[in-house]
Design a protein around this motif. Structure first.
Motif, PDB file in Angstrom:
ATOM      1  N   PHE A 133      -4.494  21.437 -11.612  1.00  0.00           N
ATOM      2  CA  PHE A 133      -5.453  21.243 -10.533  1.00  0.00           C
ATOM      3  C   PHE A 133      -5.873  19.778 -10.424  1.00  0.00           C
ATOM      4  O   PHE A 133      -6.232  19.305  -9.348  1.00  0.00           O
ATOM      5  CB  PHE A 133      -6.668  22.154 -10.711  1.00  0.00           C
ATOM      6  CG  PHE A 133      -6.426  23.552 -10.223  1.00  0.00           C
ATOM      7  CD1 PHE A 133      -6.693  23.894  -8.907  1.00  0.00           C
ATOM      8  CD2 PHE A 133      -5.894  24.516 -11.066  1.00  0.00           C
ATOM      9  CE1 PHE A 133      -6.453  25.179  -8.448  1.00  0.00           C
ATOM     10  CE2 PHE A 133      -5.644  25.806 -10.616  1.00  0.00           C
ATOM     11  CZ  PHE A 133      -5.925  26.141  -9.297  1.00  0.00           C
ATOM     12  N   ALA A 174      -3.108  18.324  -8.339  1.00  0.00           N
ATOM     13  CA  ALA A 174      -3.220  18.759  -6.944  1.00  0.00           C
ATOM     14  C   ALA A 174      -4.361  18.048  -6.225  1.00  0.00           C
ATOM     15  O   ALA A 174      -4.215  17.616  -5.071  1.00  0.00           O
ATOM     16  CB  ALA A 174      -3.422  20.273  -6.886  1.00  0.00           C
ATOM     17  N   LYS A 175      -5.493  17.906  -6.903  1.00  0.00           N
ATOM     18  CA  LYS A 175      -6.658  17.261  -6.287  1.00  0.00           C
ATOM     19  C   LYS A 175      -6.397  15.777  -6.020  1.00  0.00           C
ATOM     20  O   LYS A 175      -6.755  15.250  -4.960  1.00  0.00           O
ATOM     21  CB  LYS A 175      -7.877  17.411  -7.201  1.00  0.00           C
ATOM     22  CG  LYS A 175      -9.171  16.870  -6.600  1.00  0.00           C
ATOM     23  CD  LYS A 175      -9.587  17.680  -5.380  1.00  0.00           C
ATOM     24  CE  LYS A 175     -11.012  17.342  -4.938  1.00  0.00           C
ATOM     25  NZ  LYS A 175     -11.141  15.945  -4.454  1.00  0.00           N
ATOM     26  N   GLN A 224      -4.060  15.449  -3.070  1.00  0.00           N
ATOM     27  CA  GLN A 224      -4.773  15.715  -1.819  1.00  0.00           C
ATOM     28  C   GLN A 224      -5.674  14.540  -1.426  1.00  0.00           C
ATOM     29  O   GLN A 224      -5.740  14.175  -0.242  1.00  0.00           O
ATOM     30  CB  GLN A 224      -5.622  16.978  -1.965  1.00  0.00           C
ATOM     31  CG  GLN A 224      -6.413  17.327  -0.705  1.00  0.00           C
ATOM     32  CD  GLN A 224      -7.351  18.496  -0.916  1.00  0.00           C
ATOM     33  OE1 GLN A 224      -7.847  18.699  -2.025  1.00  0.00           O
ATOM     34  NE2 GLN A 224      -7.592  19.266   0.121  1.00  0.00           N
ATOM     35  N   TYR A 281      -0.886  22.850  -4.173  1.00  0.00           N
ATOM     36  CA  TYR A 281      -1.895  23.748  -4.733  1.00  0.00           C
ATOM     37  C   TYR A 281      -1.293  25.087  -5.145  1.00  0.00           C
ATOM     38  O   TYR A 281      -1.735  25.707  -6.118  1.00  0.00           O
ATOM     39  CB  TYR A 281      -3.039  23.961  -3.740  1.00  0.00           C
ATOM     40  CG  TYR A 281      -4.146  22.959  -3.892  1.00  0.00           C
ATOM     41  CD1 TYR A 281      -5.099  23.085  -4.903  1.00  0.00           C
ATOM     42  CD2 TYR A 281      -4.237  21.860  -3.044  1.00  0.00           C
ATOM     43  CE1 TYR A 281      -6.101  22.151  -5.066  1.00  0.00           C
ATOM     44  CE2 TYR A 281      -5.247  20.921  -3.193  1.00  0.00           C
ATOM     45  CZ  TYR A 281      -6.173  21.072  -4.206  1.00  0.00           C
ATOM     46  OH  TYR A 281      -7.166  20.140  -4.370  1.00  0.00           O
ATOM     47  N   ALA A 339      -0.002  24.571  -8.444  1.00  0.00           N
ATOM     48  CA  ALA A 339      -1.111  24.451  -9.396  1.00  0.00           C
ATOM     49  C   ALA A 339      -1.684  25.817  -9.741  1.00  0.00           C
ATOM     50  O   ALA A 339      -2.170  26.040 -10.857  1.00  0.00           O
ATOM     51  CB  ALA A 339      -2.205  23.558  -8.818  1.00  0.00           C
TER      52      ALA A 339
END
Length: 236
Positions: free
Chosen positions: A181, A184-185, A188, A201, A204
């Motif tokens: 995560f 992914a964050k 993004q 995501y 993830a």
């Protein structure tokens, strides 16, 4: 102790790059805040490991009591009772270790690579936070792993080790979720308009879930252990 020393050396390596970042970043690093948090995570992990090492293992009397109460386990966890599989445990380690390398692939992105020190600082900050929460919890709780209830595959010797007391919660899943995560964050935040965000995501979400499935098949954790570990890891 060697692990803590290695982390400190890594901090020194990217310290200079933290102070001399180029280009724009959606983040900022402040040593007075983030350095303190990172140090707290390392200290918390060391404290948790110390507590774990001083735990008392289950006695034969306790193990027999668990066996007599296995039918009373809640419906979410009952289907995992008695599971044991060395193969499943080994398989769970594959996505677990892959997850730690996943965020590092983002450094292939030129925009993120310009802020390597900041990126690594945040990554270690996340991992040490998860490690501290897990190790302290694992040290203070005494929940028997599912294999403790197994009557055929696991010997009494393995059930009377400290490891057998550390079912709650799943550190494998928590660490995997944090790494995935995190990646992914960051992706993004650097590419908010990218059509790949949902797929990143999705990956993830799937990887820690896969680890959790095999940890349950291995008899290392109950479903509730996995769910809590997943939630904490993703939240961190």
């Amino acid at each position: 102790m060697r692990t803590l020393t290695s982390l400190l050396l890594l901090l020194l390596i990217f310290c200079q790059s933290l102070l001399s970042q180029n280009g724009n970043s959606p983040y900022e690093w402040k040593w007075k805040k983030d350095g303190f948090w990172l140090g707290g995570g390392i200290a918390g992990t060391a404290l948790g490991l110390s507590i774990i090492q001083n735990k008392d293992p289950f006695t034969e009397v306790e193990i027999n009591k668990f066996m007599s109460q296995k039918d009373d386990i809640n419906f979410l966890d009952k289907w995992v009772v008695g599971n044991y599989s060395k193969k499943a445990s080994d398989i769970s380690d594959i996505p677990f270790f892959i997850s730690f390398a996943t965020p590092l692939t983002l450094l292939l992105d030129n925009n993120i690579n310009k802020h390597t020190g900041q990126f690594l600082g945040m990554y270690f900050e996340s991992l040490t936070t998860t490690a501290a929460l897990f190790s302290i919890t694992a040290g203070l709780t005494r929940r028997a792993r599912p294999y403790v209830y197994n009557t055929t595959e696991k010997s009494l010797n393995s059930k009377t080790t400290i490891t057998a007391t550390r079912s709650f919660y799943s550190g494998h899943v928590a660490a995997t979720a944090t790494a995935c995560f995190f990646a992914a964050k960051v992706f993004q935040d650097y590419h908010p308009n990218s059509t790949a965000v949902p797929y990143v995501y999705a990956g993830a979400i799937i990887l820690p879930a896969t680890v959790g499935y095999f940890r349950m098949e291995a008899g290392q954790h109950f479903l509730t252990d996995v769910l809590v570990g997943y939630g904490i890891g993703a939240l961190v």
